[in-house]
Design a protein around this motif. Structure first.
Motif, PDB file in Angstrom:
ATOM      1  N   TYR A 142       0.843  -1.202   0.000  1.00 27.64           N
ATOM      2  CA  TYR A 142       0.000   0.000   0.000  1.00 27.64           C
ATOM      3  C   TYR A 142       0.871   1.242   0.000  1.00 27.64           C
ATOM      4  O   TYR A 142       1.782   1.378   0.811  1.00 27.64           O
ATOM      5  CB  TYR A 142      -0.933   0.008   1.217  1.00 27.64           C
ATOM      6  N   GLY A 143       0.582   2.156  -0.909  1.00 25.36           N
ATOM      7  CA  GLY A 143       1.368   3.371  -1.031  1.00 25.36           C
ATOM      8  C   GLY A 143       0.606   4.613  -0.636  1.00 25.36           C
ATOM      9  O   GLY A 143       1.020   5.717  -0.957  1.00 25.36           O
ATOM     10  N   GLY A 144      -0.503   4.452   0.063  1.00 25.17           N
ATOM     11  CA  GLY A 144      -1.336   5.592   0.441  1.00 25.17           C
ATOM     12  C   GLY A 144      -0.784   6.350   1.630  1.00 25.17           C
ATOM     13  O   GLY A 144       0.215   5.979   2.240  1.00 25.17           O
ATOM     14  N   ASP A 145      -1.465   7.414   1.928  1.00 26.34           N
ATOM     15  CA  ASP A 145      -1.022   8.328   2.974  1.00 26.34           C
ATOM     16  C   ASP A 145      -1.396   7.857   4.372  1.00 26.34           C
ATOM     17  O   ASP A 145      -2.425   7.236   4.586  1.00 26.34           O
ATOM     18  CB  ASP A 145      -1.653   9.717   2.758  1.00 26.34           C
ATOM     19  N   TYR A 146      -0.524   8.211   5.334  1.00 26.49           N
ATOM     20  CA  TYR A 146      -0.821   8.078   6.740  1.00 26.49           C
ATOM     21  C   TYR A 146      -1.795   9.201   7.073  1.00 26.49           C
ATOM     22  O   TYR A 146      -1.735  10.236   6.431  1.00 26.49           O
ATOM     23  CB  TYR A 146       0.490   8.220   7.537  1.00 26.49           C
ATOM     24  N   PRO A 147      -2.711   9.100   7.991  1.00 26.71           N
ATOM     25  CA  PRO A 147      -2.799   8.100   9.037  1.00 26.71           C
ATOM     26  C   PRO A 147      -3.467   6.816   8.580  1.00 26.71           C
ATOM     27  O   PRO A 147      -4.252   6.809   7.634  1.00 26.71           O
ATOM     28  CB  PRO A 147      -3.650   8.792  10.111  1.00 26.71           C
ATOM     29  N   TRP A 148      -3.144   5.751   9.278  1.00 27.74           N
ATOM     30  CA  TRP A 148      -3.781   4.461   9.083  1.00 27.74           C
ATOM     31  C   TRP A 148      -4.458   4.081  10.388  1.00 27.74           C
ATOM     32  O   TRP A 148      -3.975   4.419  11.467  1.00 27.74           O
ATOM     33  CB  TRP A 148      -2.757   3.385   8.734  1.00 27.74           C
ATOM     34  N   GLY A 149      -5.556   3.355  10.294  1.00 25.69           N
ATOM     35  CA  GLY A 149      -6.256   2.905  11.485  1.00 25.69           C
ATOM     36  C   GLY A 149      -7.030   1.642  11.200  1.00 25.69           C
ATOM     37  O   GLY A 149      -7.174   1.229  10.039  1.00 25.69           O
ATOM     38  N   GLU A 150      -7.552   1.042  12.270  1.00 24.99           N
ATOM     39  CA  GLU A 150      -8.239  -0.233  12.115  1.00 24.99           C
ATOM     40  C   GLU A 150      -9.268  -0.405  13.220  1.00 24.99           C
ATOM     41  O   GLU A 150      -9.018  -0.048  14.371  1.00 24.99           O
ATOM     42  CB  GLU A 150      -7.196  -1.351  12.188  1.00 24.99           C
ATOM     43  N   ASN A 151     -10.418  -0.942  12.862  1.00 24.74           N
ATOM     44  CA  ASN A 151     -11.421  -1.411  13.804  1.00 24.74           C
ATOM     45  C   ASN A 151     -11.598  -2.903  13.583  1.00 24.74           C
ATOM     46  O   ASN A 151     -11.632  -3.356  12.438  1.00 24.74           O
ATOM     47  CB  ASN A 151     -12.781  -0.735  13.577  1.00 24.74           C
ATOM     48  N   ILE A 152     -11.712  -3.664  14.678  1.00 19.87           N
ATOM     49  CA  ILE A 152     -12.006  -5.093  14.570  1.00 19.87           C
ATOM     50  C   ILE A 152     -13.178  -5.434  15.485  1.00 19.87           C
ATOM     51  O   ILE A 152     -13.425  -4.747  16.479  1.00 19.87           O
ATOM     52  CB  ILE A 152     -10.785  -5.978  14.898  1.00 19.87           C
ATOM     53  N   ALA A 153     -13.902  -6.476  15.130  1.00 17.78           N
ATOM     54  CA  ALA A 153     -15.022  -6.953  15.943  1.00 17.78           C
ATOM     55  C   ALA A 153     -15.236  -8.427  15.647  1.00 17.78           C
ATOM     56  O   ALA A 153     -14.862  -8.920  14.585  1.00 17.78           O
ATOM     57  CB  ALA A 153     -16.296  -6.167  15.632  1.00 17.78           C
ATOM     58  N   ALA A 154     -15.868  -9.107  16.592  1.00 18.83           N
ATOM     59  CA  ALA A 154     -16.197 -10.520  16.401  1.00 18.83           C
ATOM     60  C   ALA A 154     -17.556 -10.808  17.026  1.00 18.83           C
ATOM     61  O   ALA A 154     -17.941 -10.195  18.023  1.00 18.83           O
ATOM     62  CB  ALA A 154     -15.136 -11.422  17.032  1.00 18.83           C
TER      63      ALA A 154
END
Length: 132
Positions: free
Chosen positions: A68-80
């Motif tokens: 991936y060559g995109g810009d920061y910021p990066w983030g993540e949400n997870i759920a189960a």
């Protein structure tokens, strides 16, 4: 799920009691989607639930590994365990950190991953980034 997230972003929301103004809609990114799907599957198949996989890769590491060559910021949400996109988005919006990720104006693109099998039920991942 993208439609539900963009509806939330277009409205005034309280994340942990702090009001968050409306934000522009996110656009789906195919590489982020691949990374998100891979993380959902990985969590289910290897029996962990965390932003860091057993190999030590967090969202940044997985994005770099995927090229991936995109810009920061990066983030993540997870759920189960949630059985529908509406349930999981509502759950994330009720959680301060997850809500802030959804409402962060610096994010412009998203990838959404879902894996329906696993001992904890379906696993969901959202990966956010600045731009591609």
């Amino acid at each position: 799920m993208l439609e539900l997230v963009n509806i939330k972003r277009g409205a005034l929301n309280a994340c942990g009691g702090e009001l968050q103004g409306s934000q522009p809609p996110l656009e789906r990114d195919l590489l982020l989607t691949e990374v998100a799907r891979g993380h959902s599957e990985d969590m289910s198949e290897r029996g962990f639930f965390d932003h860091v996989n057993p190999d030590g890769l967090d969202v940044e590491g997985r994005l770099i590994e995927a090229g991936y060559g995109g810009d920061y910021p990066w983030g993540e949400n997870i759920a189960a365990g949630y059985t529908s996109a509406r349930e999981v988005v509502d759950g994330w919006m009720a959680s301060e950190g997850h809500c802030r990720n959804i409402m962060l104006g610096d994010y412009t693109v998203i990838g959404i991953g879902y894996y329906g099998e696993g001992s904890d039920g379906p696993t969901w991942t959202q990966v956010f980034a600045g731009s591609h």
